[in-house]
Design an enzyme around this catalytic site. Sequence first.
Site, PDB file in Angstrom:
ATOM      1  CE1 TYR A   1      13.850   1.076  -8.269  1.00 21.10           C
ATOM      2  CE2 TYR A   1      13.047   2.534 -10.004  1.00 21.10           C
ATOM      3  CZ  TYR A   1      12.811   1.761  -8.881  1.00 21.10           C
ATOM      4  OH  TYR A   1      11.540   1.662  -8.387  1.00 21.10           O
TER       5      TYR A   1
ATOM      6  N   GLY B   1       7.906   1.051   4.359  1.00 20.72           N
ATOM      7  CA  GLY B   1       7.709   1.717   3.080  1.00 20.72           C
ATOM      8  C   GLY B   1       6.356   2.390   2.987  1.00 20.72           C
ATOM      9  CD  GLN B   2       6.003   7.129  -0.199  1.00 27.45           C
ATOM     10  OE1 GLN B   2       5.104   7.966  -0.200  1.00 27.45           O
ATOM     11  NE2 GLN B   2       6.935   7.097  -1.144  1.00 27.45           N
TER      12      GLN B   2
ATOM     13  CB  THR C   1       9.140   1.210 -11.114  1.00 32.68           C
ATOM     14  OG1 THR C   1       9.426   2.575 -11.415  1.00 32.68           O
ATOM     15  CG2 THR C   1      10.240   0.350 -11.715  1.00 32.68           C
ATOM     16  CG  ASP C   2       7.700   5.400 -13.609  1.00 32.13           C
ATOM     17  OD1 ASP C   2       7.633   5.119 -12.389  1.00 32.13           O
ATOM     18  OD2 ASP C   2       8.375   6.354 -14.036  1.00 32.13           O
TER      19      ASP C   2
ATOM     20  CE  LYS D   1      10.741  -2.586  -8.777  1.00 27.32           C
ATOM     21  NZ  LYS D   1      10.287  -3.311  -7.544  1.00 27.32           N
TER      22      LYS D   1
END
Length: 294
Positions: A126, A10-11, A102-103, A130
Amino acid sequence: MRIVVTGREGQVVSSLVERAALDPSVELLPLGRPELDLTQPETVYQTIRAARPDLVVSAAAYTAVDQAEDEPDLARSINETGAGAVAQAAADIGAPVIHLSTDYVFSGDGEKPYTEHDPTGPHGVYGWTKLDGEVAVAGANLRHLILRTAWVYSPFGKNFVKTMLRIAENRDSISVVADQWGNPTSAIDIADGILRVANRLRTDGQFDAFGVYHLAGTGSTNWSTFARAIFEASRNLRGPFAEVKDILTAEYQTQARRPLNSRLSSEKFHDVFDWRAPAWEQSMTSVVKRLLRA
């Protein structure tokens, strides 16, 4: 300090590997499938227990926003059950956990940057998985730091910056949504923020400010302006560029609803850890330079 991070490609994981290599006091161990599979909690417990880390970073996640609408059970098994297992495994060996969120846990209907105290209310699968993952992490490990971020890009993996540069190699213009706002966030900056937290946990035996934080790039913009900035930086470096045409979200239909306002306030993180990400324009230009050199 030995840090286990979930995932290998992943990033954020790739950025952590790069940045941790600069600090001889940090030993970073990325763990992923098949040894650690978030859909199989027993592998999570066994692998983390065997690694005996001082800190666990829960970075792996199901992030296919649209596909999650068709695979809710898989998304939940990774983002909620899997995340909870990671936090529990850390708790079992007495280690704190840093969990990335996450936002998308917010509705995106607000008009100001979201703080950690604002009510959540996801619109899609999603976001809900989360958010439920945050609850699972907090319930499994009292020593948790949940870091919400947004609009992540980097020299690694798939992301908006890389997509724009690739498209510009073959097209003179591109239409980009102009009514969705957020904080472009370099995964390298996220890695630096995580390592800042790790160092604080290592040196401050009395640290007790666990909980939810926002960690995003400094400054906000919309997607079309972000694209223009990418092309301007690329053009200045003799790279590909294209004209950007503004469109509305209503003109670019996706299976999952995107939040119109993804802006996050990272002031709490700055207040506690005395660190904030650079201006998004600065970090973006740095990533563009690396991509063009590559």
